[in-house]
Structures are given as structure tokens and as C-alpha cells.
Design a protein around this motif. Structure first.
Motif, PDB file in Angstrom:
ATOM      1  N   SER A 271       0.839  -1.211   0.000  1.00  0.00           N
ATOM      2  CA  SER A 271       0.000   0.000   0.000  1.00  0.00           C
ATOM      3  C   SER A 271       0.868   1.254   0.000  1.00  0.00           C
ATOM      4  O   SER A 271       0.487   2.275  -0.576  1.00  0.00           O
ATOM      5  CB  SER A 271      -0.921   0.023   1.220  1.00  0.00           C
ATOM      6  OG  SER A 271      -1.845  -1.024   1.137  1.00  0.00           O
TER       7      SER A 271
ATOM      8  N   GLN B 280      -7.357   0.672  -0.724  1.00  0.00           N
ATOM      9  CA  GLN B 280      -7.607  -0.513   0.116  1.00  0.00           C
ATOM     10  C   GLN B 280      -8.729  -0.200   1.113  1.00  0.00           C
ATOM     11  O   GLN B 280      -9.590  -1.028   1.358  1.00  0.00           O
ATOM     12  CB  GLN B 280      -6.323  -0.907   0.860  1.00  0.00           C
ATOM     13  CG  GLN B 280      -6.473  -2.179   1.685  1.00  0.00           C
ATOM     14  CD  GLN B 280      -5.143  -2.661   2.295  1.00  0.00           C
ATOM     15  OE1 GLN B 280      -4.107  -2.011   2.180  1.00  0.00           O
ATOM     16  NE2 GLN B 280      -5.181  -3.824   2.943  1.00  0.00           N
TER      17      GLN B 280
ATOM     18  N   ASP C  95      -5.594  -1.642  -4.980  1.00  0.00           N
ATOM     19  CA  ASP C  95      -5.018  -2.126  -3.727  1.00  0.00           C
ATOM     20  C   ASP C  95      -6.035  -3.008  -3.002  1.00  0.00           C
ATOM     21  O   ASP C  95      -6.956  -2.509  -2.361  1.00  0.00           O
ATOM     22  CB  ASP C  95      -4.608  -0.934  -2.862  1.00  0.00           C
ATOM     23  CG  ASP C  95      -3.738  -1.367  -1.676  1.00  0.00           C
ATOM     24  OD1 ASP C  95      -3.511  -2.590  -1.503  1.00  0.00           O
ATOM     25  OD2 ASP C  95      -3.291  -0.473  -0.923  1.00  0.00           O
ATOM     26  N   GLU C  96      -5.832  -4.305  -3.114  1.00  0.00           N
ATOM     27  CA  GLU C  96      -6.704  -5.291  -2.465  1.00  0.00           C
ATOM     28  C   GLU C  96      -8.175  -5.027  -2.729  1.00  0.00           C
ATOM     29  O   GLU C  96      -9.012  -5.102  -1.829  1.00  0.00           O
ATOM     30  CB  GLU C  96      -6.436  -5.344  -0.961  1.00  0.00           C
ATOM     31  CG  GLU C  96      -5.044  -5.856  -0.666  1.00  0.00           C
ATOM     32  CD  GLU C  96      -4.868  -6.287   0.789  1.00  0.00           C
ATOM     33  OE1 GLU C  96      -5.861  -6.697   1.416  1.00  0.00           O
ATOM     34  OE2 GLU C  96      -3.728  -6.220   1.270  1.00  0.00           O
TER      35      GLU C  96
HETATM   36 MG   LIG Z   1      -1.966  -2.729   2.139  1.00  0.00          MG
END
Ligand SMILES: [Mg+2]
Ligand SMILES: Nc1ncnc2c1ncn2[C@@H]1O[C@H](COP(=O)(O)OP(=O)(O)OP(=O)(O)O)[C@@H](O)[C@H]1O
Lengths: 257, 443
Positions: A41, A85, A170-171
Motif C-alpha cells: 500500500s 484498500q 489495492d486489495e
Molecule cells: Mg496494504
């Protein structure tokens, strides 16, 4: 398209990124995996221009332009998109007003004509359909009261609206149910083109079954310690990260001698 | 050190009252109230920061100039232009214009008296109607009120007859202008009778002739049984202005009163006292305020709600945005007296501090003597959330637009309550216009 050279970055005086090198070409999909806290991240944040990271060394180029010199909004207008995220809720900022402002400023920068209210609405509908994002947007505050999965879909919906060159997710897969994962992945696959590129940060091989990456990288301790093709993700799924960590620490101690 | 009793302005006021020709007042009760009020002012003088209610608002620097009490000639064209500029665009409304506290019928657009009746206050003060308004219990000891009570001569009287739902909102323009430093003390009286309903939009503006205007006004409002009044106050004055207001509202049984107060950057001093007396059961009260404080402004809102009967609801939200070297004071008192069971009283005050040179002093004050009540209050002082700013910027939105969106979001709790869409749009555009400069320069 994107060229990261020996990137080092600190947060609150602590070095998090310790010399990242990465080349992403138009049309490619790169996956970045790695244990919790390894700096994934952070890398995404530095690319998007989050203020609290201090770049201490290295360069980042986007199609020949120095990304690190740009404010976050300019990076976005130049075509960088970060799907967060943890997307924030902003009570009182309406989804629609937000999107309209963003799109208008981006289109001005890209020297594209402004959309009429009707065109904007049409585009909104199309892109919502693309990710089957059904949440009612009108009269609702940005992400407020959205479920975890809805927030993630909203990120991809925004991505579809803003038409970036380089998307960093991000995820985005975590928090999505099995059906949603498939739907969102299909949406992203439809957005893929020879002119854009994707960086997918994920913990799960499953996402990469839907969106097949050209390269898989493992980030550990602020560095890319291994790169490969999609088979690397399978190997990680099977073996975890320990073998890479050991290898890394082994080489580190050898270096010290 | 010179205290206020030796300032030229205090001496001037004392001399003015004592030398005024007596016997002009035909109403002996009013005459007595003026004298009592004057005695209080003479003995105690202007409030100082030693007074609890004036702790953070020091009047002294605003009283060092000399002020004239009589208006000179005013340029009619200038007045007309200023009135036109103050008209809310697109609002279909009746119009009442006051110049320096004086009703201007020729500039006003008013309906037949069956909708509502407007008279200059001077014409009402000696009548039966005014009897109940000569004294004001909650203002006892308030020296600025007393000063007004001693001297006031003009203002407006507005009465809505029983059962009348006024067919359009009424915009009331208070225009102040001065060829020299002026002190104005108008007094207004609003009565909304049983089952009637009205919406008043009061806009205070000034010509900005670079002369100082000191204003100490009092309004008395009665919302009778089952009646409904929405009162907006938009203070959009020039930097030379110093505004002190005391607005006393009495609500009778089952009435509803909504007050919106918008303080805009401009006047160097704004001090509002809003006092609500709930004089019957089952009333509903909404007090909504936005104070935008910029430059060297000092903006002070004191509110007080007196719950005296059961089953009354009050809801108060005041929000402040502080820029530059602005200073804001908020004091919200809620008194729930013993008989006021089943009271719901909610109060919230939030402040957005956008400059490290700005200051805010906020004090919620709940005094509850009944046991079966629901009361809550909350007070916050914060800055822009950097996460939210970054999120917006990461979507291509400039830092300036992002701030604007976040300010809009911050004010949303209040602005969403403005039911009149034209007024809402007007207030929002005023806010942006006024804040643009300050917002652009935040680092
Ligand atoms: Mg992360
Ligand atoms: N604001 C901060 N202050 C101090 N340390 C921070 C801050 N933000 C992140 N870090 C640290 O930086 C390191 C990398 O965090 P980052 O969020 O980039 O990891 P990640 O690889 O994304 O992990 P995950 O898989 O859990 O999302 C962690 O050790 C984290 O604690």
C-alpha cells in the motif's frame, strides 16, 4: 508507461520502500503480492502522491513525465488511478457531485470536451452496469453507509468513469463476495486495452484466475524480492512466503560478509 | 487606565439621555421602562470581559470611536442600488425595507393587511398591542438590552392575523448607511397569531461608506398557539460594521419556530443573542446556525432555550468555519425547568478550523432540573481530514475544489435543513463567494 527506479520512501522517518524497481508497459497487467506490512500500500500511496510519504531516493516516470513532481490531482489527471484498500466515507459530499467535479477537472486537463448533464448520466449508468454496481448514488454521500463490498465496487466504478492509463488496485478483491469478485473482474477485463495498464495488489491467487497477470512480483521488506509470471502466484499459494523470506535474509547476511 | 465610564461614548450616551426633552413620551409605562433601563446602563456601563456572557468578546475596542446618534442625509440612488443588490435573486417574496432602522414603505412591496400588517414601530409603542412587550424578563440585567430599551425610537412591527398562511415569504432588508460614524438602536416586534404561518428572511447589509456603524438592535417575536414561523437572519455586512443583536422569541403551545442564522465574513463584530422562551406544551424549535469567520472578524453567537413546559422539543445545530485570523464564540444554553418533563433537547456545535491563527471558544451549557428528559449536546473543533482531502485529490479534483467540497460537506447538516431552495442556493453562493479568497490561500 510506468518506470520506477530505485525508489526509496520514508514515513515518519522510518524507511518503508527500500529501492523498488519496476517497469510497466502499456497493455500489461502486473500483480504485486507480499506479506502484510511489506510496503504494498505504501508503494501505491507514493505513486498516487500521498503527502505523508517522503521520497528519499529514486525516480518515477509516467510516459516520460516525472510523476514525483506532480500534485496528487495532477497525477490523476495524467492518468494514475488508485483504488483504495480502505476507501474513505465523506458524509455531506454527494457521490454525483464528486464524480462530476472529478470528471470535469480531468477532462479539462486532457483537453476533452465537457459532458452535458445527459451524457454524464448516460455514462454513469453504463459504467455502473459494467461493474453491476447497483447502489443508488443520487442523494447519497460518498461511500457513506456503503457496505465493504459496495465501497470496493464504487472504487472500480470510479475507475471506469475516469478512464485512467495506469490503474493501481489495492486489495480491491478483499471484501468482495465470490460473485462480486467475478463480476468486478469481468468489468476490469472489459476495461483492459493496449493503451492502459493495471497493477493489482492482492493476497489471493483467486483474483489472478479472473484477471490473468503478465507478471507477478513479490514485495517483501520494501523491496521486490522475486518476479515471475502467473505461475509464481500459484507457487506462493502453495508454499507461502517463508521460503522467500529465508532466501532474502540469507542473501542479506551473505551480503554483509 | 481609562475605564468605560470615562470613555467619550459612555459620557455622550449619558448626556444624551439626561438632556433629552422629557414629556415627549405619552406612555408612562414606557417612559418608566426607559428610565429604569437607563439607570441600569448608567450604573453598570457597557459589558466588559469580566461579565460571564462577555468573557471572550471584549467590546471595549469597538467603543473607542465617537458615534453620532442622529442620521444625516442619505443618497437615495445609493440606497436604491444597495437595496436592489440585497434582493435575493429568483425569490418570489414580499419585501420590507428598513433604512437605518426606519421602515421605507416606498421601497417595500407589501400585501393587503389581510396577509400581514406592517407598521413602523413608533406607531405601535403607545398602543395596547405593545403593553406586553415593554418589559422583557429574560433580558433583565442585560446592559446592551437596557441601552436599547432606554433609547430605541424606530424599527418595524409585523403581525400575521390568525389562521393566515402568508402566501409568500417576506424578505426584510435592513440597510445601514452612514455619512459619519453612527450608532443605531432599532427595535422590532413580530407577532404570528394563532394557527398562522410565515417565513421571514432578514438580510442585513450596509453601504460600506467606510464609516463605522455600531448597531444594537432588539427583536421581540411571539409565535402564538399552533402558529409556525421560520426566521432567517443573513448578516452580510461591511467590515466597518459592529452588530449586536438581541432576539427574544416566545413560543406558545403547539407552535413551531425555526431560526436560521448565517454570519458571513464582513462585519468586524457580530454578537447575536437568541433567547427562546417556551411558554406552552408541545412546541418545536429548530435553531440552525452557520458562522463563517474570516479576516479579523469576531463572531459571537449566544443562544438560550428555556424549557418551561412538558413535551417540548428543541434542536440546535451551529456550525462554524474559521479562516484567517477570525475568532468565533459559541455559547449554547439550554435550561430545562422542573415542570418541563418529556423534554427533548438536542444541541450540537462543530467548528472547522482552517487557519492556525483562527480561534474558537465554544461552550455548551445545559442546566436540567426535570428528571424525565432526553438531552444531549456535543461540541467539536477540527480541521480538514487529510484522508478525505487526499481521496478527492486522487480523483483529479484540485486541492481548492476539494476544500470547497469538504466545507460544503461540513455545513451540510445545516444547509440541508433549509427548505426554501432559492434561499438555500443564495446562502450557499454567498458562502462560496465570501470564502473563495480565504480558501485559496490556505496552505
Ligand atoms: Mg496494504
Ligand atoms: N502512517 C504510518 N506511520 C508509521 N508507519 C506506517 C504508516 N503507514 C504505514 N506504516 C508502516 O509501513 C509498513 C508498510 O505498510 P503498508 O500498508 O504499505 O503494508 P502492506 O504491504 O500494504 O500491508 P497489508 O498487506 O497488510 O495491506 C508497515 O510496517 C506499516 O506499519
Amino acid at each position: 508507461m510506468l518506470s520506477i527506479k530505485n525508489l526509496h520512501a520514508n514515513i515518519e522517518g522510518k524507511e518503508i520502500l527500500k529501492g523498488i524497481n519496476l517497469e510497466v508497459k502499456a497493455g500489461e497487467v502486473h500483480a504485486i503480492m507480499g506479506p502484510n506490512g511489506s510496503g504494498k500500500s505504501s508503494l501505491a500511496s507514493v505513486l498516487a502522491g500521498r503527502e505523508n510519504y517522503e521520497v528519499t531516493e529514486g525516480e518515477v516516470w509516467l510516459d516520460g513525465k516525472n510523476l514525483l513532481d506532480m500534485k496528487p490531482e495532477v497525477r490523476a489527471r495524467e492518468g494514475v488511478f488508485l483504488a483504495f484498500q480502505y476507501p474513505v466515507e465523506i458524509p455531506g459530499v454527494s457521490n454525483i457531485n464528486f464524480l462530476r467535479t472529478a470528471l470535469s477537472e480531468i477532462r479539462t486537463h486532457r483537453e476533452l470536451p465537457q459532458l452535458s448533464a445527459k451524457e454524464f448520466l448516460k455514462m454513469t449508468k453504463e459504467k455502473q452496469a459494467l461493474v453491476e454496481f447497483e447502489a443508488k448514488l443520487a442523494n447519497r454521500s460518498l461511500n457513506q453507509g456503503f457496505s465493504g463490498g459496495e465501497k470496493k465496487r464504487n472504487e472500480v466504478f470510479q475507475l471506469a468513469m475516469l478512464e485512467p492509463k495506469l490503474s493501481i488496485l489495492d486489495e480491491t478483491d478483499s471484501g468482495l463476495d465470490i460473485d462480486a469478485l467475478r463480476i468486478v473482474s469481468n468489468g476490469i477485463n472489459k476495461l483492459r486495452s493496449p493503451d492502459n495498464a493495471f497493477i493489482l495488489i492482492t493476497h489471493y491467487q483467486r483474483l489472478l484466475e479472473y484477471i490473468v497477470p503478465d507478471f507477478v512480483h513479490v514485495l517483501y521488506n520494501g523491496q521486490i524480492v522475486r518476479s515471475g509470471t502467473k505461475e509464481l502466484a500459484l507457487e506462493l499459494e502453495e508454499k507461502g512466503y517463508d521460503w522467500l523470506k529465508e532466501e532474502f535474509h540469507g542473501s542479506e547476511s551473505i551480503n554483509k560478509i | 487606565m481609562a475605564d468605560q465610564f470615562t470613555t467619550p461614548f459612555y459620557n455622550q450616551l449619558v448626556a444624551e439621555f439626561e438632556n433629552a426633552p422629557k414629556g415627549e413620551e405619552t406612555n408612562s409605562e414606557l417612559l418608566k421602562s426607559r428610565e429604569d433601563a437607563f439607570e441600569l446602563f448608567k450604573a453598570k456601563g457597557f459589558p466588559t470581559s469580566k461579565d460571564e456572557d462577555w468573557k471572550f468578546t471584549n467590546l471595549t475596542p469597538f467603543l473607542t470611536d465617537t458615534f453620532s446618534l442622529t442620521t444625516g442625509k442619505v443618497d437615495q440612488d445609493q440606497v436604491k442600488n444597495a437595496v436592489n443588490a440585497a434582493v435575493i435573486p429568483g425569490l418570489d417574496a414580499w419585501m420590507l425595507v428598513l433604512l437605518n432602522g426606519e421602515v421605507q414603505f416606498d421601497l417595500s412591496v407589501l400585501p393587503e393587511a389581510d396577509q400581514f400588517n406592517v407598521q413602523p414601530l413608533e406607531e405601535v409603542i403607545s398602543t395596547e398591542v405593545y403593553k406586553n412587550y415593554i418589559t422583557c424578563k429574560e433580558a433583565e440585567g442585560n446592559r446592551m438590552y437596557a441601552l436599547n430599551a432606554a433609547f430605541f425610537t424606530n424599527g418595524y412591527f409585523l403581525e400575521v392575523p390568525k389562521n393566515i398562511v402568508v402566501n409568500k415569504p417576506v424578505q426584510i432588508i435592513h440597510l445601514y448607511t452612514a455619512a459619519e460614524n453612527m450608532f443605531f438602536q432599532p427595535r422590532h416586534l413580530i407577532i404570528v397569531n394563532e394557527n398562522a404561518k410565515a417565513e421571514l428572511i432578514e438580510v442585513s447589509v450596509s453601504l460600506g461608506n467606510a464609516q463605522r456603524v455600531l448597531m444594537n438592535s432588539v427583536s421581540q417575536v411571539t409565535v402564538k398557539e399552533n402558529a409556525n414561523l421560520i426566521q432567517y437572519t443573513i448578516q452580510d455586512n461591511a467590515a466597518e460594521d459592529r452588530l449586536i443583536n438581541y432576539n427574544h422569541v416566545t413560543q406558545e403551545r403547539s407552535s413551531r419556530y425555526d431560526n436560521f442564522t448565517f454570519n458571513l465574513p464582513g462585519a468586524e463584530l457580530i454578537r447575536n443573542n437568541l433567547e427562546i422562551v417556551l411558554n406552552g406544551t408541545a412546541t418545536e424549535t429548530h435553531l440552525l446556525g452557520l458562522y463563517l469567520v474570516a479576516g479579523h472578524q469576531l463572531t459571537d453567537n449566544h443562544t438560550a432555550i428555556h424549557h418551561r413546559f412538558p413535551h417540548c422539543d428543541s434542536n440546535e445545530i451551529y456550525k462554524g468555519v474559521l479562516l484567517d485570523k477570525g475568532k468565533a464564540v459559541f455559547n449554547g444554553k439550554v435550561f430545562v425547568e422542573r415542570p418541563a418533563q418529556k423534554t427533548n433537547a438536542f444541541q450540537q456545535n462543530n467548528n472547522l478550523l482552517l487557519s492556525d491563527k483562527a480561534q474558537v471558544f465554544a461552550k455548551p451549557q445545559l442546566e436540567i432540573f426535570a428528571d424525565d428528559v432526553k438531552c444531549s449536546h456535543g461540541c467539536t473543533v477540527g480541521q480538514f481530514d487529510p484522508e478525505s482531502l487526499f481521496y478527492l485529490q486522487s480523483r483529479g479534483i484540485s486541492e481548492e475544489s476539494a476544500r470547497k467540497l469538504l466545507v460544503e460537506a461540513f455545513m451540510f447538516d445545516v444547509t440541508q435543513k433549509i427548505e426554501n431552495e432559492v434561499v438555500k442556493g443564495y446562502v450557499q453562493s454567498l458562502i462560496y463567494k465570501k470564502m473563495e479568497n480565504s480558501l485559496a490561500t490556505i496552505i
